[in-house]
Design an enzyme around this catalytic site. Structure first.
Site, short mmCIF file in Angstrom:
data_model
loop_
_atom_site.label_atom_id
_atom_site.label_comp_id
_atom_site.label_asym_id
_atom_site.label_seq_id
_atom_site.Cartn_x
_atom_site.Cartn_y
_atom_site.Cartn_z
N TYR A 18 0.83 -1.21 0.00
CA TYR A 18 0.00 0.00 0.00
C TYR A 18 0.87 1.26 0.00
CZ TYR A 18 -3.58 3.36 1.42
OH TYR A 18 -4.43 4.44 1.48
N THR A 35 -13.86 6.54 6.72
CA THR A 35 -14.34 5.87 5.52
C THR A 35 -14.44 4.37 5.78
OG1 THR A 35 -12.12 5.42 4.65
CG2 THR A 35 -13.13 7.55 4.07
#
Length: 252
Positions: free
Chosen positions: A156, A191
Site C-alpha cells: 500500500y 471511511t
C-alpha cells in the site's frame, strides 16, 4: 468554486468514502459527474442522490486495473456529456497486511494493479481528451502513506509513494497544455477503509485516532473539498503538488 459549473468530472472509486463525497461535491458545484466503481448498486445510489438534488450524473462499472475498462470509461464519459474537464483518479484498496518476506506476490501485485496502474491508466486515457478540450485538471488520490512508511503494509505504501511520482511527472509533461495534475494525501479519514482496518479491534481504531494531532478523524467531505479546489480556477497556478489533508499527521 470558480470554473466548476457546467464542466464534466469523472470520479473513480465513487461508490463510497472519498470518491462518493467528491462526486457529490462536484455536483453541488454544478458539474456533470460520471461515477465509476466495481460496486454497481452503491454507485447507482450516489447517482440517484445527485439527481434527487437536481444534478446530472451517470454511473459506469469499471475495474481500473483493466486497460480496456478504463479506455471505455473515458470514451463513455465523453460520449455521455460531450467532453471531459476534470478527473479524480481515486479508486484504491489497502491490501492484506503482511511482512515483505511473507507477502504473496499476488497480494502485492493486486494492490499495485489497482492503486498505481489504475492511476496510470486513468491519466493515459484522460490526458488526450483534456488536451483536446483545451485544458483541465486531474487529481490523483495518494495518502499520507505516500509520505511516510510503516511495517506490514509495504504494498500500500509503495503504491501511494508511486502515485505522487506519477503525479509530478505527468504535471511536467502537460504543463504547457493548460492541464494541471495534482494529488491529495489524506490522513485517517472516516471511511469504510478505516472501518475495515479497525474491524473487531477497538485498539486499532484508538491507535489511528491517536495519530491525528487534531484529535479526530477527518471527514470524506474535507478531502472532497480539496479535490474540487485543485480542479477549480482558484488553483490555476497549482500543479504537481501532493496536497496533505491529514489533521497534522505528518507534522510530528
Amino acid at each position: 468554486m470558480k470554473g466548476i459549473e457546467g464542466k464534466v468530472a469523472l470520479v473513480t472509486g465513487a461508490a463510497s468514502g472519498i470518491g462518493r463525497s467528491t462526486a457529490l461535491r462536484f455536483a453541488e458545484e454544478g458539474a456533470k459527474v460520471v461515477l465509476s466503481d466495481v460496486q454497481v448498486d452503491a454507485g447507482q445510489e450516489v447517482v440517484n442522490e445527485i439527481e434527487q438534488n437536481g444534478g446530472e450524473a451517470v454511473f459506469f462499472e469499471a475495474d481500473v486495473s483493466k486497460e480496456a475498462d478504463v479506455s471505455d470509461l473515458v470514451d463513455e464519459t465523453v460520449r455521455e456529456f460531450g467532453g471531459l474537464d476534470f478527473a479524480h483518479n481515486n479508486a484504491g484498496i489497502e491490501g492484506t497486511p503482511n511482512s515483505i518476506p511473507d507477502m504473496p506476490l499476488e497480494d502485492f501485485q493486486q494492490v499495485v494493479d489497482i492503486n498505481l496502474t489504475g492511476v496510470f491508466l486513468g491519466m493515459k486515457y484522460e490526458i488526450p481528451h483534456l488536451v483536446e478540450n483545451g485544458g483541465g485538471a486531474i487529481v490523483n488520490t495518494s495518502s499520507v502513506a505516500g509520505l511516510t512508511g510503516t511495517p506490514n503494509l509495504a504494498h500500500y505504501y509503495a503504491t501511494k509513494h508511486g502515485v505522487i511520482g506519477l503525479t509530478r511527472s505527468a504535471a511536467l509533461e502537460v504543463a504547457t497544455e493548460d492541464v494541471r495534475v495534482n494529488a491529495v494525501c489524506p490522513g485517517a479519514i472516516e471511511t469504510p477503509m478505516i472501518d475495515r482496518a479497525a474491524a473487531d479491534n477497538e485498539k486499532v481504531r484508538e491507535g489511528l485516532l491517536a495519530s491525528e494531532p487534531v484529535g479526530r478523524f477527518g471527514e470524506p467531505e474535507e478531502v472532497a473539498s480539496a479535490v474540487v479546489y485543485l480542479c477549480s480556477d482558484d488553483a490555476s497556478f497549482v500543479t504537481g503538488h501532493p496536497m496533505v489533508v491529514d489533521g497534522g499527521f505528518v507534522v510530528p
